[in-house]
Motif scaffolding. Structure first.
Motif, PDB file in Angstrom:
ATOM      1  N   PRO A  18     -53.451   1.837 -37.439  1.00 50.71           N
ATOM      2  CA  PRO A  18     -52.134   2.372 -37.786  1.00 50.71           C
ATOM      3  C   PRO A  18     -51.475   1.523 -38.874  1.00 50.71           C
ATOM      4  CG  PRO A  18     -52.283   1.829 -35.448  1.00 50.71           C
ATOM      5  CD  PRO A  18     -53.475   1.235 -36.108  1.00 50.71           C
ATOM      6  N   THR A  19     -50.732   2.181 -39.725  1.00 59.17           N
ATOM      7  CA  THR A  19     -49.983   1.464 -40.773  1.00 59.17           C
ATOM      8  C   THR A  19     -48.546   1.964 -40.743  1.00 59.17           C
ATOM      9  OG1 THR A  19     -50.345   3.156 -42.453  1.00 59.17           O
ATOM     10  CG2 THR A  19     -52.026   1.431 -42.273  1.00 59.17           C
ATOM     11  N   SER A  38     -49.560   4.031 -47.922  1.00 61.08           N
ATOM     12  CA  SER A  38     -49.750   3.387 -46.619  1.00 61.08           C
ATOM     13  C   SER A  38     -50.551   2.103 -46.811  1.00 61.08           C
ATOM     14  CB  SER A  38     -50.485   4.322 -45.657  1.00 61.08           C
ATOM     15  OG  SER A  38     -51.688   4.749 -46.238  1.00 61.08           O
ATOM     16  N   VAL A 149     -44.639   5.340 -38.517  1.00 64.15           N
ATOM     17  CA  VAL A 149     -46.030   4.889 -38.342  1.00 64.15           C
ATOM     18  C   VAL A 149     -46.958   6.011 -38.804  1.00 64.15           C
ATOM     19  CG1 VAL A 149     -47.759   4.217 -36.612  1.00 64.15           C
ATOM     20  CG2 VAL A 149     -45.400   3.392 -36.421  1.00 64.15           C
ATOM     21  N   SER A 151     -51.068   7.109 -38.481  1.00 66.20           N
ATOM     22  CA  SER A 151     -52.369   6.804 -37.858  1.00 66.20           C
ATOM     23  C   SER A 151     -53.099   8.114 -37.604  1.00 66.20           C
ATOM     24  CB  SER A 151     -52.131   6.068 -36.533  1.00 66.20           C
ATOM     25  OG  SER A 151     -53.351   5.839 -35.889  1.00 66.20           O
ATOM     26  N   LYS A 152     -54.419   8.099 -37.747  1.00 58.03           N
ATOM     27  CA  LYS A 152     -55.239   9.290 -37.513  1.00 58.03           C
ATOM     28  C   LYS A 152     -54.728  10.476 -38.335  1.00 58.03           C
ATOM     29  CE  LYS A 152     -56.564   8.101 -32.797  1.00 58.03           C
ATOM     30  NZ  LYS A 152     -56.746   8.610 -31.450  1.00 58.03           N
TER      31      LYS A 152
END
Ligand SMILES: Cc1cc2nc3c(=O)[nH]c(=O)nc-3n(C[C@H](O)[C@H](O)[C@H](O)COP(=O)(O)O)c2cc1C
Length: 174
Positions: A18-19, A38, A149, A151-152
């Protein structure tokens, strides 16, 4: 023969990390630049350096290569719309946005969770991206705002900002 490298599996694996999400901004000549990234990360405390990378296919890349300074706006959890807006190439990304720009800085987006004003420090080759390193000249933290956030391939908000009983600052710089 080289083994086949599965790019989509590679992206999926990267998505497990995650970023946050930032909009990096700059003013170059008469152009105001803004790109969702990101790839922002901390690099060095002394001197204070941060980094991000920009795709060689980005329309604004030639202008980024001329930027003497940039501003990294760390988006808040309610700013996914801004992330979308600044990721759409060849659109008027700034239409209807009222933001503050001080001389020598990129625009600051209202509502960001943190803002870093940087002087350009270095640029390096990074495959299909260019890696930009900036020296942080000044920054602001808005501690009451929570970061967005990514992520994915999706946006998320941190469910629990409490993180147990850990208090800031941490003993180590991480
Ligand atoms: C969540 C998110 C993260 C992104 N991160 C990056 C990044 O780190 N580097 C990059 O070059 N593009 C990244 N992009 C894509 C750029 O925002 C997009 O290609 C942008 O429009 C390029 O700007 P330009 O073509 O107008 O110059 C990201 C997009 C999203 C939605």
């Amino acid at each position: 023969m080289e083994p086949v490298f599965d790019v989509s599996a590679f992206r999926q694996a990267l998505g497990q990390f995650p970023t946050g999400v930032c909009v990096v901004t700059s003013v170059v000549g008469t152009e105001t630049l803004g790109v969702t990234i990101s790839s922002f990360n901390s690099l060095s405390l002394d001197p204070p350096l941060v980094l991000f990378s920009i795709d060689r296919r980005a329309a604004s890349l030639p202008l980024w290569q001329q930027a003497a300074a940039y501003t990294i706006n760390v988006l808040s959890e309610n700013q996914a719309d801004l992330s979308g807006r600044f990721s759409r190439s060849l659109t008027d990304k700034w239409e209807g946005i009222a933001c503050e720009t001080r001389a020598g800085h990129g625009p600051t987006l209202p509502g960001a969770a943190a803002v870093f004003h940087c002087a350009h420090w270095a640029v390096h080759q990074g495959g299909d991206h260019l890696l930009f390193i900036g020296k942080v000249i000044s920054f602001r933290t808005f501690r009451d705002r929570h970061p967005l956030v990514f992520s994915k391939g999706r946006y998320a908000a941190l469910e629990n900002e409490g993180f147990a009983d850990q208090s800031w600052p941490l003993a180590s710089h991480y």
